[in-house]
Write a protein that holds these residues in place. Structure first.
Motif, mmCIF file in Angstrom:
data_model
loop_
_atom_site.group_PDB
_atom_site.id
_atom_site.type_symbol
_atom_site.label_atom_id
_atom_site.label_comp_id
_atom_site.label_asym_id
_atom_site.label_seq_id
_atom_site.Cartn_x
_atom_site.Cartn_y
_atom_site.Cartn_z
ATOM 1 N N HIS A 9 1.559 8.834 -2.875
ATOM 2 C CA HIS A 9 0.999 8.645 -4.215
ATOM 3 C C HIS A 9 1.027 9.925 -5.040
ATOM 4 O O HIS A 9 1.149 9.901 -6.248
ATOM 5 C CB HIS A 9 -0.433 8.131 -4.086
ATOM 6 C CG HIS A 9 -1.025 7.721 -5.398
ATOM 7 N ND1 HIS A 9 -0.752 6.524 -6.000
ATOM 8 C CD2 HIS A 9 -1.869 8.374 -6.223
ATOM 9 C CE1 HIS A 9 -1.408 6.423 -7.131
ATOM 10 N NE2 HIS A 9 -2.087 7.539 -7.294
ATOM 11 N N TYR A 48 -3.318 3.403 -0.924
ATOM 12 C CA TYR A 48 -3.601 2.882 -2.258
ATOM 13 C C TYR A 48 -3.167 1.420 -2.306
ATOM 14 O O TYR A 48 -2.000 1.088 -2.113
ATOM 15 C CB TYR A 48 -2.856 3.692 -3.322
ATOM 16 C CG TYR A 48 -3.133 3.229 -4.730
ATOM 17 C CD1 TYR A 48 -4.372 3.461 -5.323
ATOM 18 C CD2 TYR A 48 -2.167 2.544 -5.474
ATOM 19 C CE1 TYR A 48 -4.636 3.035 -6.604
ATOM 20 C CE2 TYR A 48 -2.424 2.121 -6.756
ATOM 21 C CZ TYR A 48 -3.664 2.369 -7.312
ATOM 22 O OH TYR A 48 -3.926 1.943 -8.585
ATOM 23 N N LYS A 72 0.836 -1.185 0.000
ATOM 24 C CA LYS A 72 0.000 0.000 0.000
ATOM 25 C C LYS A 72 0.876 1.242 0.000
ATOM 26 O O LYS A 72 1.964 1.252 0.545
ATOM 27 C CB LYS A 72 -0.912 0.030 1.226
ATOM 28 C CG LYS A 72 -1.949 -1.086 1.237
ATOM 29 C CD LYS A 72 -2.797 -0.958 2.472
ATOM 30 C CE LYS A 72 -3.845 -2.059 2.531
ATOM 31 N NZ LYS A 72 -4.658 -1.969 3.751
ATOM 32 N N TRP A 116 -8.345 2.638 -3.735
ATOM 33 C CA TRP A 116 -8.041 3.381 -2.529
ATOM 34 C C TRP A 116 -8.863 2.797 -1.388
ATOM 35 O O TRP A 116 -9.998 2.365 -1.579
ATOM 36 C CB TRP A 116 -8.399 4.853 -2.701
ATOM 37 C CG TRP A 116 -7.489 5.596 -3.613
ATOM 38 C CD1 TRP A 116 -7.682 5.853 -4.940
ATOM 39 C CD2 TRP A 116 -6.233 6.196 -3.273
ATOM 40 N NE1 TRP A 116 -6.628 6.565 -5.448
ATOM 41 C CE2 TRP A 116 -5.725 6.786 -4.438
ATOM 42 C CE3 TRP A 116 -5.499 6.275 -2.090
ATOM 43 C CZ2 TRP A 116 -4.515 7.463 -4.463
ATOM 44 C CZ3 TRP A 116 -4.295 6.951 -2.112
ATOM 45 C CH2 TRP A 116 -3.810 7.538 -3.283
#
Length: 270
Positions: free
Chosen positions: A30, A124, A24, A131
């Motif tokens: 991100h 993410y 993640k 998400w």
């Protein structure tokens, strides 16, 4: 689209340093925040550097809850940058009063300014290409999605209040983060959604094209539920710009359906 996730009230005090799986990525990882780009103009230190600027005391809400923050961190917000310049160019006490803010909301804003996110963190999931909130796995349903707002006298969606606060403080990336988080919620009562929608309309400019549109689309998608809601009937009778916008949005929705029926008549055959 919304879910009422209950979480012990004291959990927010222990929300730092939660473990995340390696596949993640956080919202900050991100996408590079635009607040940092803007912060170059106010000469804030880079993230991760030693914070050496002066400490500012913030007095928040009716209960006058006390918060402390570094001046350079606060200055990531144009609102606080202006406040600091206005108050601190002389030998005044480094104190800012925010009587109309909610302490829980301001705590989340402050957490965002320091960490790039607020509880529950947004991650993410590359494996699923989605998400999700950090408690979206086994602990799903435990994340508190509403907050009691003293100014309204009732429950509002927390992410909506944070979005409106970010609008006030000039934090565009926080607005995007709050909107994305709100999109992961589901199962919220109609009355809470409508109260939050009214709050969003009252605390965003008419040029807002994100949060207002989010609520209009939600009501249209869930029209089967809202048309049976007594709260919806009362809200419509009270009126307001939101319901004219809703009327326009529903007309556009019907036009789209009619347009599809004309282009693809086979879809309308039974």
């Amino acid at each position: 689209m919304f879910s009422r996730r209950l979480h012990p009230a004291e959990s927010s005090r222990h929300r730092a340093h939660k473990a995340t799986r390696s596949h993640k990525r956080s919202f900050r990882e991100h996408a590079v925040t635009k607040e940092w780009e803007k912060s170059q103009k106010v000469e804030s230190p880079p993230l991760g550097s030693t914070l050496t600027s002066a400490i500012v005391t913030l007095v928040v809400g009716r209960e006058q809850r006390l918060f402390a923050a570094h001046e350079d961190v606060l200055c990531l917000s144009p609102f606080f940058a202006a406040a600091c310049r206005g108050q601190f160019h002389e030998a005044h006490a480094r104190r800012i009063d925010l009587p109309d803010e909610e302490a829980e909301i301001f705590s989340s804003v402050l957490e965002y300014l320091y960490k790039g996110d607020y509880y529950p963190r947004l991650s993410y999931n590359k494996r699923r290409d989605t998400w999700e909130l950090e408690d979206g796995g086994a602990a799903r349903g435990s994340v508190e999605s509403t907050v009691h707002h003293n100014g309204v006298g009732g429950l509002l969606l927390k992410d909506t209040v944070i979005y409106c606060t970010a609008e006030k403080y000039g934090l565009e990336e926080l607005k995007r983060l709050a909107l994305r988080k709100q999109g992961l919620q589901s199962g919220i009562q109609c009355s809470t959604i409508l109260a939050s929608a009214r709050f969003a309309y009252a605390n965003t400019p008419d040029t807002d094209s994100k949060m207002r549109a989010h609520y209009l689309a939600l009501i249209i998608r869930s029209r089967g539920t809202f048309k049976r809601s007594g709260t919806m009937q009362l809200e419509i009778e009270q009126g307001g710009k939101m319901f004219f916008d809703l009327f326009v949005a529903m007309c556009n929705h019907l036009d789209d359906i009619s347009g599809m029926a004309c282009r693809f008549p086979s879809l309308t055959r039974t």
